[in-house]
Design an enzyme around this catalytic site. Structure first.
Site, PDB file in Angstrom:
ATOM      1  N   LEU A 513      24.106  37.517  61.786  1.00 59.23           N
ATOM      2  CA  LEU A 513      24.242  36.273  62.546  1.00 59.23           C
ATOM      3  C   LEU A 513      23.560  36.337  63.894  1.00 59.23           C
ATOM      4  O   LEU A 513      23.129  35.328  64.433  1.00 59.23           O
ATOM      5  CB  LEU A 513      25.726  35.948  62.754  1.00 59.23           C
ATOM      6  CG  LEU A 513      26.553  35.702  61.494  1.00 59.23           C
ATOM      7  CD1 LEU A 513      28.021  35.541  61.846  1.00 59.23           C
ATOM      8  CD2 LEU A 513      26.054  34.475  60.752  1.00 59.23           C
ATOM      9  N   GLY A 516      23.891  41.286  69.878  1.00 59.01           N
ATOM     10  CA  GLY A 516      24.365  41.329  71.250  1.00 59.01           C
ATOM     11  C   GLY A 516      24.107  42.686  71.864  1.00 59.01           C
ATOM     12  O   GLY A 516      23.627  43.613  71.208  1.00 59.01           O
ATOM     13  N   GLY A 519      25.927  45.384  70.037  1.00 57.49           N
ATOM     14  CA  GLY A 519      25.612  45.593  68.633  1.00 57.49           C
ATOM     15  C   GLY A 519      25.489  44.289  67.867  1.00 57.49           C
ATOM     16  O   GLY A 519      25.764  43.207  68.387  1.00 57.49           O
ATOM     17  N   PRO A 520      25.078  44.369  66.598  1.00 55.27           N
ATOM     18  CA  PRO A 520      24.859  43.177  65.785  1.00 55.27           C
ATOM     19  C   PRO A 520      26.161  42.578  65.256  1.00 55.27           C
ATOM     20  O   PRO A 520      27.180  43.250  65.150  1.00 55.27           O
ATOM     21  CB  PRO A 520      24.003  43.710  64.629  1.00 55.27           C
ATOM     22  CG  PRO A 520      24.412  45.142  64.502  1.00 55.27           C
ATOM     23  CD  PRO A 520      24.715  45.615  65.896  1.00 55.27           C
ATOM     24  N   VAL A 521      26.083  41.285  64.901  1.00 53.81           N
ATOM     25  CA  VAL A 521      27.207  40.576  64.295  1.00 53.81           C
ATOM     26  C   VAL A 521      26.751  40.062  62.932  1.00 53.81           C
ATOM     27  O   VAL A 521      25.663  39.499  62.803  1.00 53.81           O
ATOM     28  CB  VAL A 521      27.681  39.399  65.172  1.00 53.81           C
ATOM     29  CG1 VAL A 521      28.855  38.678  64.513  1.00 53.81           C
ATOM     30  CG2 VAL A 521      28.070  39.892  66.555  1.00 53.81           C
ATOM     31  N   LYS A 535      31.667  42.268  63.818  1.00 50.32           N
ATOM     32  CA  LYS A 535      30.900  42.821  64.937  1.00 50.32           C
ATOM     33  C   LYS A 535      30.865  44.342  64.804  1.00 50.32           C
ATOM     34  O   LYS A 535      31.890  45.005  64.880  1.00 50.32           O
ATOM     35  CB  LYS A 535      31.511  42.407  66.277  1.00 50.32           C
ATOM     36  CG  LYS A 535      30.691  42.929  67.477  1.00 50.32           C
ATOM     37  CD  LYS A 535      31.088  42.245  68.768  1.00 50.32           C
ATOM     38  CE  LYS A 535      32.431  42.696  69.260  1.00 50.32           C
ATOM     39  NZ  LYS A 535      32.749  42.178  70.600  1.00 50.32           N
ATOM     40  N   ASP A 632      33.040  38.589  81.656  1.00 51.61           N
ATOM     41  CA  ASP A 632      31.727  38.402  81.013  1.00 51.61           C
ATOM     42  C   ASP A 632      31.634  37.014  80.377  1.00 51.61           C
ATOM     43  O   ASP A 632      31.113  36.859  79.278  1.00 51.61           O
ATOM     44  CB  ASP A 632      31.497  39.483  79.955  1.00 51.61           C
ATOM     45  CG  ASP A 632      30.014  39.634  79.593  1.00 51.61           C
ATOM     46  OD1 ASP A 632      29.157  39.229  80.415  1.00 51.61           O
ATOM     47  OD2 ASP A 632      29.719  40.152  78.509  1.00 51.61           O
TER      48      ASP A 632
END
Length: 822
Positions: A513, A516, A519-521, A535, A632
């Site tokens: 998807l 970040g 790491g990836p989602v 995630k 954040d």
């Protein structure tokens, strides 16, 4: 191709009478003109193009219409679907008909208008700006050009805004969308969609005969079984029923956005929008939602797995075509391993070896139902019936038979009740061989079982000892977290890594998807068809076991409609994985910073999103059991559900402040450039007011459609805060508003939001309002707001959106950016 401008006035009149925009020239085929390979006509706005194309790696030519300015060729209409031609073919007008002729001048396709048109009459074909190809007679006695034929009346696999799918009550003719055979072959495929006028609903059929999905009746606004239609801030759907016809149609509120409605090769109908930022078609909704609900998705004797929409063959069967299955086309199904048909007349003895049993969902439409006293009678009845392919029996005495090939088999999830179906296996020859070798099989099976048991026991003991050594050597190499420091139990389900790997197809790029900083989602489909966002934290992200524990424990204790919900977690070796509720519309930044998708968020929707984010943040600060500072907050951490409701996500950097404290200090400054408050960036001091600052930045980005880290007023290189302050003090604040919002926005609400945003980003944190006060300001009617003081904006000499290391800065020259931020 040379085009002529004769009869300009009449053609223009024709276009206006049909409700389309048209100009004479390259969008027109006149009599004695033709279109050949390498030549095209283009609609006057440059949106659509008609000509010859070759799909995929094919060398076959088809006449079609496609979007001209979209990077991946998107064909929306095909003339000669069943009869491809060579490159020597051409399209022309003969005797009042559009005709496609091959290199031998033989007729391949025609508009097939039955009425005769005098040869002297002026007939032209025009490609309109809505993608409709129209054929008209300009020589009719009437002042209005006579419409002879239009492609919108004959859709192929897709229909565009303004087109229709319907039923003509006078001629009894239906408009049917028929899928391509596959992605590289536009010939008619197995799936079709049409209107059922009696029930005022859309239906999808397999092989033009077997209906497997219906939309439910039109309720005045939408089809009730299509929840995606309820998001009608983008599309305007209509159902018309009068004495002459019934039809379904749609339009877009913003006609500049490319869109299409297709009967896909997957067996699903899909409503799609083109996204410039993704450079791809964005699926707005699809039905059926689950691939396994498509009839015969895995072909005959194929079993569909709802977890990852993959196909397998029943035991004793194999793929009919390995090449097709390797390309994820399973429609050819499975055949018996020895490719022999069951010759039941040659079988005189019913043995267990003749049956294969599988625990799956039952196939569609059993052919025979009888009631028997016990299972053996059901089995005997099927055995003695040569047409019977399979049977099933339940404790109530119901015995069901299936004849012919079996379709729509699905793998059961763990929560579903087991259903066993017994399928006839191979030929009499297979049964004889099995009988002769039975003794040898028993002997070999016993020996093999002993060997497997011995090896398995040895491997298990070795693995457990090795696992204990690994756990001893490193604190993070543990199977899962039963407790957090201090003995606090995690009230969140633990997921096995193997389950996650299956759900994400081993973290395949097709399910990715986004990416970040941590790491990836991925999108994962779990048993029961549940979609979950997975995630996977990168080992290089900088988020260690402490941050991971922090995120798990924090979100587990938070319950609010504007906070993303944590569904589970996994720690296995170096893998640290979080599972969240799946947000189909991804993150807020996907929309507001995209030149096309931003048009989908009108002012009302943006205002609702601003309020939703504010309420979620107020809950964290004031209303939850814990007082939490997010640290954040940014547009990429605001996720949007199917109704575009915002949910705050990513709590890896969040911190709890005890009791009545509202601030804390850290030596490790982490966050995202452009959203960090100046006191946090310079001194490591974070507080509830740090989140307030970030919220103010998010509001300004939503109103302007611009990133805070961009440059505005290039002579001074202002960021968004500086530019907004300049517009405010010069009383030109409305100029901040994104152009697509100017027509839909409420001016007083926009000005109120800008005022609140500037109050939130004031340089002195003591001047910033609390989030509870921010909500009162946003929802209050006629509330008198304070005038803001100077914000902590930046005048910079160079731009950089890349991460940098933490460094000390002054309040008005923030250069910190994220360290492991997402």
């Amino acid at each position: 191709m040379e085009m002529k401008n004769n009869h300009s006035f009449l053609v223009l009149f024709l276009c206006f009478s049909l409700g389309t925009n048209l100009s004479i020239g390259e969008d027109t085929i006149s009599m004695n003109e033709s279109v050949s390979s390498g030549q095209t006509i283009i609609s006057s706005s440059g949106t659509f193009e008609l000509g010859f194309f070759t799909p995929g790696n094919s060398f076959k030519y088809y006449l079609g219409i496609w979007y001209k300015n979209i990077s991946s060729q998107t064909v929306v209409w095909v003339a000669n679907r069943e009869t491809p031609v060579s490159d020597a073919a051409h399209l022309t007008i003969i005797q009042g008909n559009l005709v496609l002729l091959d290199k031998f001048q033989s007729l391949v396709w025609s508009t097939n208008i039955s009425r005769s048109v005098p040869p002297k009459n002026l007939v032209i074909a025009v490609l309109c700006d809505d993608g409709n190809l129209i054929l008209s007679d300009l020589s009719s006695n009437s002042s209005i050009p006579l419409l002879l034929w239009q492609s919108f009346d004959y859709p192929t696999h897709a229909f565009l805004p303004g087109g229709k799918v319907g039923y003509d009550k006078r001629t009894q003719r239906k408009q049917v969308l028929i899928s391509w055979k596959d992605l590289n072959d536009p010939s008619p495929g197995l799936f079709s969609m049409e209107l059922d006028p009696r029930r005022a609903q859309l239906v999808i059929k397999w092989n033009r005969t077997t209906q497997y999905w219906a939309s439910s009746s039109w309720n005045g606004r939408t089809f009730s079984s299509v929840p995606g239609m309820r998001l009608n801030y983008i599309f305007n759907y209509s159902y018309i029923d009068n004495e002459n016809e019934s039809y379904f149609t749609y339009s877009l509120y913003n006609s500049e956005i490319p869109s299409k409605f297709i009967m896909d090769v997957s067996g699903q109908i899909k409503q799609l929008l083109w996204s410039t930022s993704l450079d791809d078609w964005y699926p707005f909704w699809a039905q059926p939602t689950e691939q396994c609900d498509v009839y015969a998705n895995c072909g005959a004797f194929g079993v569909c797995n709802n977890v990852n929409s993959s196909c397998n063959c029943l035991s004793g069967f194999k793929a009919r075509s390995d090449a097709e299955w390797n390309s994820n086309n399973y429609s050819s199904g499975c055949v018996r391993v020895r490719d022999q048909e069951v010759q039941c007349n040659g079988i005189t003895e019913d043995k267990d070896s003749f049956w294969m049993n599988s625990i799956v969902s039952l196939p569609a439409s059993q052919d025979t139902n009888i009631t028997v006293a016990e299972a053996s009678q059901c089995r005997s009845a099927c055995f003695n019936n040569c047409s019977c392919t399979a049977y099933t029996y339940d404790v109530s005495g119901a015995c069901s038979f299936w004849t012919g090939d079996l379709f729509n088999l699905q793998q059961l999830s763990k929560t579903e009740t087991e259903k066993t179906i017994f399928v006839k296996s191979g030929s009499p020859e297979d049964q004889t061989k099995a009988k002769k070798s039975m003794k040898l099989v028993v002997l070999l099976s016993s020996t093999t079982a002993f060997i497997v048991l011995f090896i398995g026991s040895f491997s298990y003991i070795y693995y457990r000892r090795r696992r204990r050594r690994m756990t001893k050597g490193t604190g993070t190499q543990i199977s899962h977290l039963d407790k957090i420091g201090g003995g606090e139990i995690i009230d969140v389900p633990y997921f096995c890594l193997e389950t996650i790997l299956v759900a994400t197809d081993n973290f395949s790029n097709a399910n990715k998807l986004g990416q970040g900083g941590f790491g990836p989602v991925y999108k994962g489909i779990f048993p029961g068809g549940k979609e979950i966002a997975v995630k996977r934290l990168s080992s290089h992200s900088g988020q260690g076991i402490d941050e991971f524990k922090n995120e798990v424990t924090l979100i587990a204790k938070l319950q609010h409609r504007n906070l993303v919900r944590l569904l589970g977690y996994c720690i296995n070796g170096k893998e640290q994985i979080l599972l969240y509720e799946y947000m189909p519309n991804k993150s807020l930044d996907t929309f507001i910073f995209d030149g096309e998708l931003c048009k989908l968020l009108d002012w009302k929707k943006r205002y609702d999103i601003i309020l939703g984010i504010g309420r979620g943040l107020a809950y964290l600060h004031h209303d939850s059991r814990l007082r939490i500072i997010h640290r954040d907050l940014k547009t990429s951490n605001i996720l949007l559900d199917e109704d575009m409701n915002p949910k705050i996500a990513d709590f890896g950097l969040a911190r709890i402040v005890e009791g009545r404290r509202t601030e804390a200090k850290t030596e490790k400054i982490v966050g995202t450039y452009g959203y960090m408050s100046p006191e946090y960036a310079s001194d490591g001091l974070f507080s509830l007011k740090s989140d307030v600052f970030s919220f103010g930045v998010v509001i300004l980005e939503m109103i302007s459609g611009r990133k805070n880290t961009g440059f505005y007023q290039s002579e001074e290189a202002l960021n968004l805060l500086g530019y907004a302050w300049r517009m405010w003090i010069e009383e030109r604040a409305m100029q901040l508003t994104e152009k697509s919002l100017l027509e839909s926005c409420n001016r007083s609400e926009v000005m109120k939001c800008i005022n609140v945003a500037l109050l939130c980003v004031q340089e002195d944190s003591n001047d910033r309002p609390k989030m509870s006060d921010v909500i009162v300001m946003l929802v209050g009617e006629g509330t008198s707001l304070q005038r803001p003081n100077r914000p902590a904006f930046v005048i910079r000499t160079h731009a950089s959106s890349r991460p940098s290391s933490p460094s000390k800065v002054s309040n008005n020259q923030v250069t910190i950016t994220e360290e492991g931020g997402r």
